[in-house]
Design an enzyme around this catalytic site. Structure first.
Site, PDB file in Angstrom:
ATOM      1  N   LYS A 112       1.136  -1.252  -0.003  1.00 38.66           N
ATOM      2  CA  LYS A 112      -0.055  -0.166   0.145  1.00 38.66           C
ATOM      3  C   LYS A 112       0.815   1.242   0.028  1.00 38.66           C
ATOM      4  CE  LYS A 112      -4.081  -2.400   0.313  1.00 38.66           C
ATOM      5  NZ  LYS A 112      -3.571  -3.798   0.716  1.00 38.66           N
TER       6      LYS A 112
HETATM    7  C1  LIG Z   1      -4.198  -4.930   0.057  1.00 35.23           C
HETATM    8  C2  LIG Z   1      -3.445  -5.953   0.220  1.00 35.23           C
HETATM    9  C3  LIG Z   1      -3.685  -7.098  -0.921  1.00 35.23           C
HETATM   10  C4  LIG Z   1      -4.709  -7.186  -1.883  1.00 35.23           C
HETATM   11  O1  LIG Z   1      -4.669  -6.058  -2.660  1.00 35.23           O
HETATM   12  P1  LIG Z   1      -5.955  -5.438  -3.571  1.00 35.23           P
HETATM   13  O2  LIG Z   1      -5.442  -4.513  -4.219  1.00 35.23           O
HETATM   14  O3  LIG Z   1      -6.779  -5.035  -2.521  1.00 35.23           O
HETATM   15  O4  LIG Z   1      -6.524  -6.580  -4.355  1.00 35.23           O
HETATM   16  C5  LIG Z   1      -2.726  -8.172  -0.771  1.00 35.23           C
HETATM   17  N1  LIG Z   1      -1.802  -8.305   0.075  1.00 35.23           N
HETATM   18  C6  LIG Z   1      -1.331  -7.295   1.021  1.00 35.23           C
HETATM   19  C7  LIG Z   1      -0.436  -7.559   1.922  1.00 35.23           C
HETATM   20  C8  LIG Z   1      -2.252  -6.242   0.978  1.00 35.23           C
HETATM   21  O5  LIG Z   1      -2.086  -5.266   1.850  1.00 35.23           O
END
Ligand SMILES: *Cc1c(COP(=O)(O)O)cnc(C)c1O
Length: 497
Positions: A112
């Protein structure tokens, strides 16, 4: 070429990139999509000579066409700096026959950070460009990682406040500690009695409440979103897929134009959608493998054409993928419906009324680029253990879902193309699950921070600052509320009666 943004649910006039970023969600409840996907303007060899920041500019300028060169470069420079613990920003590491694109080297050690370290810069720049006088209130639902990354990005940013709702019993102990210790007078973190879908629906309802928007405006506030529904999240995520490709090219691992596969551990469908946008821009990607945990709605969708959220919500060791309503899928639905907002609106209405919808066979025909695989909890744990034992590499439980999905994909198809796996979190963020996957007997009884030290000893990797910071940090946020109390909690924080 100017790129504008339109709602997936309405044919109303389009807005500029900066307006779309400020609004987050369109007023009709739809998601903003670019009216056209721009094509990469440089050849791949030229891109291969760029560093991450240069490449980010080259990709993002094609989408954010109302930002000046100076504005966008300033945003990029403010985001991809020493907050990342490596100059490469997103290193590629070969593990067991696939390339892991490590997207967890930012401030909060999950992928993120790749988008949320730049979103506050894009948002404040957009506010200036559009002469916004109101304070911007970022409202965010999190399955664990978005919350902390958004808090870190927006804490003490003048002209903004940030409120994060997370499922009280649905995140890892370290994820929770990271959020509730957040500093910054403009921050609020709230646990809700509900799951991620409840949090996301609650936030969407607050966004859609026009009376509340008026009250806020009168008090000098307006909402925006740091969730992956914001186009300002999606666009920065396209960059690292291009970066991964050209890095492989620069290292001589692939030939110019050779197609690769991409495997993405998926929850809200934002990360994999960014990979799809990269493909649509002309990046040579063959298959997009969508990896799910036991909440395998997307796996079923790609196999049958039916999206059905009517099933138990399972708490797994990959909590950031514990999602039954993948918001960003709507952008794909809109596209495969031929940019038909009417069809999209109809299907989304069915989803909210009956919890399911089925796409037409013509739409299904356009999903050839995608395939779905899933990993059960034991399979995911076995993948962590296997990579540690065979390669000495420790991966987190989200990445292991993807690595397991990739193994199944390869076994089923025999496709031996060079493959990139999006590695979405540091194992330190999910220390307990990771260590128990490796040796449940030995590590099962240890405390969370004891396990951090054990993980260091075993992996030989440095303990990230993000973890050191929270060892002794005081808890600052203790608010917990019911789903129905979310709106009132927001009002209280903003001092609106
Ligand atoms: C948010 C997240 C995901 C999923 O990603 P999306 O964009 O919501 O599909 C997978 N792994 C981790 C560690 C995340 O923080």
């Amino acid at each position: 070429m100017e790129v504008l943004y339109r709602s997936t649910r309405g044919a109303k006039e389009a807005v500029t990139a900066s307006q779309a970023i400020l609004q987050g969600l369109a007023h009709d409840g739809g998601l903003f999509v670019p009216t056209e996907i721009p094509q990469l303007a440089c050849d791949l060899r030229t891109l291969a000579g760029m560093n991450y920041r240069e490449l980010a500019y080259e990709v993002m300028r094609l989408f954010l066409t109302d930002f000046t060169e100076e504005e966008l470069k300033a945003c990029i420079a403010g985001a991809y700096d020493e907050k990342f613990d490596t100059e490469e920003i997103a290193p590629l590491v070969k593990v067991g026959g696939a390339w892991h694109l490590e997207l967890f080297h930012g401030a909060t050690i999950a992928f993120k950070d790749m988008a949320l370290s730049i979103l506050p810069h894009l948002m404040t720049t957009a506010a200036k460009k559009n002469q916004i006088k109101n304070e911007i209130v970022i409202l965010t639902a999190t399955s664990g990682d978005t919350g902390k990354a958004a808090l870190a990005g927006f804490a003490d940013v003048p002209g903004t406040r940030i409120i994060v709702f997370y499922p009280k019993d649905g995140v890892s102990p370290i994820q929770e500690k990271q959020m509730v210790t957040q500093k910054g007078d403009n921050t609020l973190v709230v646990g809700i009695h509900g799951n991620f879908d409840d949090a996301q629906n609650g936030v969407k309802a607050i966004f859609g409440d026009e009376a509340l928007a008026k009250e806020l405006d009168a008090a000098g506030f307006q909402f925006s979103s740091a969730n992956s529904i914001n186009i300002g999240r999606l666009v920065p995520q396209v960059v690292y897929y291009v970066y991964a490709y050209v890095q492989l090219l620069a290292r001589g691992e692939i030939a110019d134009g050779e197609e690769i596969n991409v495997v993405v551990p998926t929850g809200n469908f934002g990360n994999i959608l960014a990979a799809y946008y990269a493909k649509l821009m002309g990046l040579p990607i063959a298959k997009l493998v969508c990896a799910s945990n036991e909440n395998k709605v997307l796996y079923d969708f790609f196999r049958t054409g039916e999206y059905d959220r009517n099933r138990p919500f399972i708490l797994t060791s990959s909590p950031s993928m514990d999602i039954l309503i993948s918001s960003n899928l709507e952008r794909l639905i809109y596209r495969i419906a031929g940019a038909d907002a009417g069809k999209d609106t109809e299907l989304m209405a069915e989803l909210s009324k009956n919890g399911k919808y089925t796409i037409t066979s013509a739409m299904r025909g356009q999903l050839q680029d995608f395939c779905g695989y899933f990993a059960s909890e034991p399979e995911s744990a076995a993948t962590i253990r296997g990579a540690y034992e065979e390669d000495g590499y420790v991966m987190d439980p989200h990445t292991s879902v993807a690595a397991c999905a990739y193994r199944k994909y390869k076994e089923e198809t025999g496709d031996a193309r060079t493959t990139v796996i999006a590695s979405t979190a540091s194992p330190y963020k999910f220390t307990r699950s990771v260590m128990e996957a490796i040796d449940a007997e030995k590590y099962g009884k240890m405390g969370d921070f004891e396990l951090v030290d054990e993980l260091q000893a075993l992996s030989g990797t440095k303990i990230p600052n993000a973890i050191e910071e929270i060892r002794s940090a005081p808890v600052r946020h203790k608010t917990v509320c019911e789903v129905q109390e979310m709106e009132q909690t927001v009002k209280n924080f903003l001092g609106i009666r």
